[in-house]
Scaffold this motif. Structure first.
Motif, PDB file in Angstrom:
ATOM      1  N   ARG A 259       0.851  -1.177   0.000  1.00  0.00           N
ATOM      2  CA  ARG A 259       0.000   0.000   0.000  1.00  0.00           C
ATOM      3  C   ARG A 259       0.893   1.236   0.000  1.00  0.00           C
ATOM      4  O   ARG A 259       2.048   1.180   0.418  1.00  0.00           O
ATOM      5  CB  ARG A 259      -0.939   0.031   1.209  1.00  0.00           C
ATOM      6  CG  ARG A 259      -0.241   0.235   2.548  1.00  0.00           C
ATOM      7  CD  ARG A 259      -1.243   0.322   3.682  1.00  0.00           C
ATOM      8  NE  ARG A 259      -0.579   0.641   4.947  1.00  0.00           N
ATOM      9  CZ  ARG A 259      -1.220   0.779   6.093  1.00  0.00           C
ATOM     10  NH1 ARG A 259      -2.539   0.626   6.138  1.00  0.00           N
ATOM     11  NH2 ARG A 259      -0.558   1.074   7.198  1.00  0.00           N
ATOM     12  N   ALA A 270      -6.846   6.576  -3.287  1.00  0.00           N
ATOM     13  CA  ALA A 270      -7.163   5.168  -3.489  1.00  0.00           C
ATOM     14  C   ALA A 270      -8.541   5.055  -4.127  1.00  0.00           C
ATOM     15  O   ALA A 270      -9.520   5.579  -3.609  1.00  0.00           O
ATOM     16  CB  ALA A 270      -7.132   4.427  -2.165  1.00  0.00           C
ATOM     17  N   THR A 274      -5.413  -1.483  -3.659  1.00  0.00           N
ATOM     18  CA  THR A 274      -4.131  -1.523  -4.372  1.00  0.00           C
ATOM     19  C   THR A 274      -4.158  -0.791  -5.721  1.00  0.00           C
ATOM     20  O   THR A 274      -3.279  -1.008  -6.546  1.00  0.00           O
ATOM     21  CB  THR A 274      -3.619  -2.976  -4.566  1.00  0.00           C
ATOM     22  OG1 THR A 274      -4.511  -3.701  -5.433  1.00  0.00           O
ATOM     23  CG2 THR A 274      -3.489  -3.689  -3.240  1.00  0.00           C
ATOM     24  N   TYR A 276      -4.429   3.227  -7.251  1.00  0.00           N
ATOM     25  CA  TYR A 276      -4.381   4.631  -6.888  1.00  0.00           C
ATOM     26  C   TYR A 276      -4.445   5.499  -8.139  1.00  0.00           C
ATOM     27  O   TYR A 276      -3.899   5.136  -9.188  1.00  0.00           O
ATOM     28  CB  TYR A 276      -3.092   4.953  -6.123  1.00  0.00           C
ATOM     29  CG  TYR A 276      -2.947   4.182  -4.834  1.00  0.00           C
ATOM     30  CD1 TYR A 276      -3.369   4.702  -3.624  1.00  0.00           C
ATOM     31  CD2 TYR A 276      -2.394   2.894  -4.839  1.00  0.00           C
ATOM     32  CE1 TYR A 276      -3.237   3.990  -2.429  1.00  0.00           C
ATOM     33  CE2 TYR A 276      -2.268   2.164  -3.665  1.00  0.00           C
ATOM     34  CZ  TYR A 276      -2.688   2.718  -2.471  1.00  0.00           C
ATOM     35  OH  TYR A 276      -2.559   2.004  -1.305  1.00  0.00           O
TER      36      TYR A 276
END
Length: 280
Positions: A259, A270, A274, A276
């Motif tokens: 992360r 986010a 996982t 972004y």
């Protein structure tokens, strides 16, 4: 000082292990905990034998000098882990196909450019999976300004990816229609990435913790299952560098056990586990 006397004829002291730790951290940002001590012995011993050096100390002196710089690269290669498969962590590719590529296609058809980066490509299954997703969603991709960069610190696995040939059993996770469209059968139960899709992907060796020899930004960066080997400082520095290389609205995909802790400093948000997005 504790010294191991394992099979293979090389003594292996705590000082030897600490030197390997220091080299791995300095050259590649890799953090080797004490639990990796036996693994380090096994892997480095291979390079000692291959180079004909007399001992761990002799070998580490050699790679620390000017004449051993090529071998230093080989040492870093054996210390890295390369576990991958086609369409690993499938949710990332589903997101790429459903939410990213349609918008990217609009930009490309309007005359824009598209760049994707597999930042730790290992033996190539990840960037080739990205390329298949691109070709499936954007059939006219080869007529657009669209490229995929695939890099890894390990020059040997980069070459494997560039060659693009794999045992047939490794492509079972690839949908059959995509195998038919983007792969070619070979002898000895091997398959090869087809000629057309090869035009999308460029493979290059690259140390993520050194200077990057390119200046442009990317619409998509996959950097997965890499920072688990870094300490906090190295990890956060890399996240910031990667975020800086994303276009506004671009996406960073990280490994399932990773992360981005410095999300605010990176100007990321986010959008899914996982995954972004760079704030515009």
């Amino acid at each position: 000082m504790t010294t191991m006397e394992p099979q293979g004829g090389f003594s292996y002291s705590e000082a030897d292990f600490r030197r390997v730790q220091d080299i791995a951290r300095r050259e590649a940002g890799i953090n080797l905990p004490i639990s990796k001590r036996s693994l380090v012995f096994s892997r480095v011993s291979r390079r000692i034998r291959a180079t004909g050096r007399a001992s761990f100390r002799d070998y580490l002196d050699y790679v620390s000098g000017r004449e051993g710089q090529d071998e230093l690269k080989e040492l870093i290669c054996v210390l890295t882990t390369n576990v991958t498969q086609f369409f690993r962590e499938k949710s990332h590719f589903e997101h790429l196909e459903a939410h990213v590529l349609p918008q990217l296609g609009e930009k490309l058809r309007a005359g824009g450019r598209g760049r994707l980066w597999s930042a730790a490509c290992s033996t190539g299954q990840e960037p080739w999976s990205m390329a298949m997703s691109v070709m499936a969603e954007l059939p006219d991709a080869l007529r657009m300004d669209l490229k995929i960069l695939a890099t890894d610190i390990n020059h040997a696995v980069v070459e494997t990816g560039r060659i693009g040939q794999y045992p047939a059993e490794e492509v079972r996770s690839v949908p059959q229609r995509w195998q038919d469209a983007y792969m070619e059968p070979m002898e000895m139960e091997q398959v090869s990435m087809a000629r057309e899709i090869r035009r999308l992907v460029t493979f290059r060796p690259l140390n993520l913790n050194r200077e990057w020899p390119f200046k442009g930004q990317f619409d998509v960066i996959f950097c997965r299952n890499v920072v688990i080997y870094f300490d906090d400082e190295t990890r956060n520095a890399l996240w910031k560098r990667l975020a800086d290389r994303l276009v506004p609205g671009g996406f960073l995909y990280v490994g399932h056990s990773e992360r981005v802790d410095c999300i605010r400093e990176c100007h990321l948000e986010a959008v899914a586990p996982t995954i972004y997005m760079k704030k515009g």
